[in-house]
Design an enzyme around this catalytic site. Structure first.
Site, short mmCIF file in Angstrom:
data_model
loop_
_atom_site.label_atom_id
_atom_site.label_comp_id
_atom_site.label_asym_id
_atom_site.label_seq_id
_atom_site.Cartn_x
_atom_site.Cartn_y
_atom_site.Cartn_z
N CYS A 1 35.42 30.32 40.08
CA CYS A 1 34.39 31.02 40.84
C CYS A 1 33.85 30.16 41.98
CB CYS A 1 33.27 31.48 39.92
SG CYS A 1 33.81 32.75 38.75
N CYS B 1 31.98 28.51 37.36
CA CYS B 1 33.12 27.76 36.86
C CYS B 1 33.98 27.31 38.05
CB CYS B 1 33.94 28.63 35.90
SG CYS B 1 34.93 29.88 36.74
N GLU C 1 31.05 36.45 39.21
CA GLU C 1 31.02 36.09 40.63
C GLU C 1 32.20 36.70 41.39
OE1 GLU C 1 29.33 32.48 38.32
OE2 GLU C 1 30.88 34.00 38.03
#
Length: 158
Positions: A88, A85, A57
Site C-alpha cells: 500500500c 503495509c 488503501e
C-alpha cells in the site's frame, strides 16, 4: 481543520470496524479526501474477493482514480485506519497522494497478526537471498519492448 481530520479518520476506522462482523477482510479501512470532501472509500476486501491486493488503501486508490479519471492523486490525502503495509505504501507513492494520515501503527498491526516486517526485510536483501526465488531470464524481445518505449514520442509518464 483538526475536526475535519478527525472526522475523516473516523470514517476510515468505521470501515475497518465493519470487517469485524462481515469477515470480508482484515480490520482496515481508508478514505481519500480532495478539497475537504471524501471522494473514495475502501475497506479490506481480501477475503471477499480472493484478492491479496484488495487492501483498504488499494481499494480506495482505485475508486478515487476512477472517479477522477486520473492515475495521479497529487491533490488528495488518504486517511487510513493503520499505517500502510509495503504494498500500500508503494501504491500511495505511485498514486502521488499528498499526505497520509494513519491511526494504528505497523507495530500494533503486528501485535494482532498482521506483521509486515518480513516483507521489509526481504526488500532489503539481495534477490538471490530472498525466500521466494527470483530468477532473471533475459530476453531479446523484452529488451526490444523497452527500446520501443524509449523511442515512443507520445508516451505518458507516471
Amino acid at each position: 481543520m483538526e475536526d475535519k481530520a478527525k472526522y475523516f479518520m473516523e470514517q476510515a476506522i468505521k470501515l475497518a470496524g465493519e470487517n469485524i462482523t462481515t469477515n470480508e477482510g482484515g480490520p482496515f479501512g481508508a478514505v481519500i479526501v480532495k478539497d475537504g470532501q471524501i471522494i473514495a472509500y475502501g475497506k479490506n476486501l481480501v477475503i471477499a474477493t480472493n484478492d491479496p491486493t484488495a487492501h483498504a488503501e488499494i481499494v480506495a486508490i482505485r475508486q478515487a482514480c476512477q472517479r477522477l479519471s486520473t492515475f495521479q492523486l497529487h491533490d488528495c490525502d488518504i486517511y487510513t485506519s493503520c499505517e500502510p503495509c509495503p504494498m500500500c505504501l508503494g501504491a500511495i507513492y505511485w498514486a502521488k497522494l499528498a499526505k497520509v494520515y494513519y491511526a494504528n501503527t505497523k507495530q500494533q498491526a503486528a501485535h494482532i497478526g498482521f506483521n509486515d516486517d518480513f516483507i521489509y526485510q526481504e526488500m532489503a536483501i539481495l534477490l538471490t537471498q530472498r525466500t521466494i526465488p527470483f530468477i532473471h531470464l533475459p530476453d531479446d524481445m523484452a529488451k526490444w519492448v523497452f527500446e520501443q518505449w524509449i523511442a515512443k514520442s507520445d508516451k505518458i509518464f507516471y
